[in-house]
Design a protein around this motif. Structure first.
Motif, mmCIF file in Angstrom:
data_model
loop_
_atom_site.group_PDB
_atom_site.id
_atom_site.type_symbol
_atom_site.label_atom_id
_atom_site.label_comp_id
_atom_site.label_asym_id
_atom_site.label_seq_id
_atom_site.Cartn_x
_atom_site.Cartn_y
_atom_site.Cartn_z
ATOM 1 N N TYR A 4 -42.908 18.562 1.290
ATOM 2 C CA TYR A 4 -41.668 19.027 0.664
ATOM 3 C C TYR A 4 -40.554 19.048 1.710
ATOM 4 C CZ TYR A 4 -38.565 21.750 -2.313
ATOM 5 O OH TYR A 4 -37.490 22.158 -3.074
ATOM 6 N N GLY A 5 -39.401 18.480 1.363
ATOM 7 C CA GLY A 5 -38.323 18.342 2.340
ATOM 8 C C GLY A 5 -37.636 19.651 2.673
ATOM 9 N N GLY A 6 -37.021 20.266 1.668
ATOM 10 C CA GLY A 6 -36.377 21.551 1.884
ATOM 11 C C GLY A 6 -34.913 21.454 2.239
ATOM 12 N N ASP B 281 -32.031 28.507 5.995
ATOM 13 C CA ASP B 281 -33.416 28.103 6.244
ATOM 14 C C ASP B 281 -34.197 29.328 6.713
ATOM 15 O OD1 ASP B 281 -35.775 26.886 6.790
ATOM 16 O OD2 ASP B 281 -35.008 25.473 8.275
ATOM 17 N N THR C 45 -39.122 27.300 0.727
ATOM 18 C CA THR C 45 -40.183 26.547 0.045
ATOM 19 C C THR C 45 -40.835 25.506 0.944
ATOM 20 O OG1 THR C 45 -39.023 26.863 -2.051
ATOM 21 C CG2 THR C 45 -40.726 25.159 -1.997
ATOM 22 N N HIS C 46 -40.045 24.799 1.742
ATOM 23 C CA HIS C 46 -40.626 23.731 2.569
ATOM 24 C C HIS C 46 -41.576 24.269 3.632
ATOM 25 C CE1 HIS C 46 -37.282 25.004 5.147
ATOM 26 N NE2 HIS C 46 -37.914 24.420 6.143
ATOM 27 N N ARG C 47 -41.469 25.564 3.943
ATOM 28 C CA ARG C 47 -42.391 26.173 4.908
ATOM 29 C C ARG C 47 -43.678 26.643 4.228
ATOM 30 N NH1 ARG C 47 -39.761 26.749 9.659
ATOM 31 N NH2 ARG C 47 -37.478 26.798 9.601
ATOM 32 N N TYR D 129 -36.585 16.716 -3.644
ATOM 33 C CA TYR D 129 -37.547 17.733 -3.253
ATOM 34 C C TYR D 129 -38.624 17.204 -2.296
ATOM 35 C CZ TYR D 129 -35.475 19.943 -7.385
ATOM 36 O OH TYR D 129 -34.597 20.441 -8.289
ATOM 37 N N ASP E 53 -32.010 24.177 -1.936
ATOM 38 C CA ASP E 53 -31.724 22.985 -1.132
ATOM 39 C C ASP E 53 -30.267 22.906 -0.692
ATOM 40 O OD1 ASP E 53 -34.255 22.028 -1.034
ATOM 41 O OD2 ASP E 53 -33.921 20.271 -2.293
ATOM 42 N N HIS F 71 -33.689 19.298 5.257
ATOM 43 C CA HIS F 71 -33.908 17.902 4.876
ATOM 44 C C HIS F 71 -32.763 17.413 3.982
ATOM 45 C CE1 HIS F 71 -35.649 15.000 1.912
ATOM 46 N NE2 HIS F 71 -36.266 14.499 2.961
ATOM 47 N N THR G 77 -41.109 14.354 -0.134
ATOM 48 C CA THR G 77 -40.770 13.400 0.921
ATOM 49 C C THR G 77 -41.460 12.051 0.771
ATOM 50 O OG1 THR G 77 -42.577 14.304 2.289
ATOM 51 C CG2 THR G 77 -40.375 15.251 2.601
#
Length: 270
Positions: free
Chosen positions: A233-235, A219, A224-226, A253, A214, A238, A255
């Motif tokens: 999940y924000g990522g 990115d 992880t958020h993908r 983590y 994070d 975010h 949202t």
């Protein structure tokens, strides 16, 4: 029919336990190390620095490999040694001066006996996910409070926001009160759920990785958020938005809490 289903579940759980048993047996052979008061500090620092190092290397390569910049949230930002070294020094200092004495006090209470059997795989996965959800909730409440109350922000949380563009080793650049709050949430959750020692180690590894990712500033397509569907999940983008705007995306983590309280802001909108 119910007896047939229960027997199938028992076989599934047993196979999951057998899957983890060799790993657990291997760890138990190093029981002298895991019972040492040095182990929690060494494990924490080694895992944290080990997860940070790949991103440090990427930052060093960026000037010579311009293609890497396409994955950076701030393509023109590269952390300098004057930013990185104090962050690393703060992490080492706090673990040696504060975390190790606290660990020593717990160790002095008596040895913790390790069970012979490994946890079931499904149980381990459930406990890790549930611990992450609990931690996400607890830190969300802590985080909102320390942003909304000016004295708390100035005294305890401002230090973590000194780097507006985050990088991996800035993850644990925080006050000792914030660090102990996070450690307290971790210990409380695994204690409440009566997690197996192997589950506790796995949870800590996941928790450290997610926090480093994070703050990494990168990115990637495999971030992880993908991998988590439905925007649950924000990522990294975010959380980076929280560091640049302060008044949004308080959950570390997931949202759902920011959605419920109206503090969610999309990184795409930025």
């Amino acid at each position: 029919m119910s007896g047939h289903n229960s027997s199938e579940l028992h076989v599934l759980c047993s196979s999951g336990q057998l899957f983890l048993q060799p790993l657990w047996d291997s760890l138990r052979t190093h029981e002298a190390l895991t019972h040492s008061p040095f182990f929690p500090v060494i494990f924490s620092i080694a895992t944290y620095v080990g997860f940070c190092l790949p991103f440090v290397v990427l930052d060093l390569l960026c000037p010579w490999v311009p293609a890497l910049r396409r994955y950076k949230i701030h393509p023109d930002f590269l952390p300098s040694a004057r930013q990185v070294l104090p962050c690393l020094g703060q992490t080492l200092y706090q673990h040696v001066v504060f975390v190790f004495p606290a660990t020593l006090l717990l160790w002095a209470r008596g040895p913790v006996f390790l069970p012979l059997e490994a946890p079931e795989l499904l149980q381990l996965a459930f406990h890790v996910v549930f611990c992450l959800l609990l931690f996400d909730t607890e830190f969300f409440l802590w985080h909102v409070l320390h942003h909304k109350v000016p004295w708390l922000y100035r005294t305890f949380h401002k230090m973590h926001h000194q780097n507006s563009s985050s990088f991996a080793l800035a993850t644990q650049y925080m006050s000792i009160w914030e660090l102990f709050s996070l450690v307290f949430f971790d210990i409380m959750n695994v204690t409440l759920l009566e997690c197996h020692p192997l589950t506790i180690l796995v949870f800590h590894v996941f928790n450290i990785w997610l926090s480093v990712e994070d703050h990494s500033g990168y990115d990637f397509p495999w971030s992880t958020h993908r991998l988590v569907p439905f925007g649950w999940y924000g990522g990294v983008a975010h959380h980076d938005l929280h560091h640049s705007q302060f008044n949004c995306n308080f959950a570390p983590y997931f949202t759902h809490w920011d959605k419920i309280l109206g503090t969610l802001r999309s990184a795409h909108a930025k």
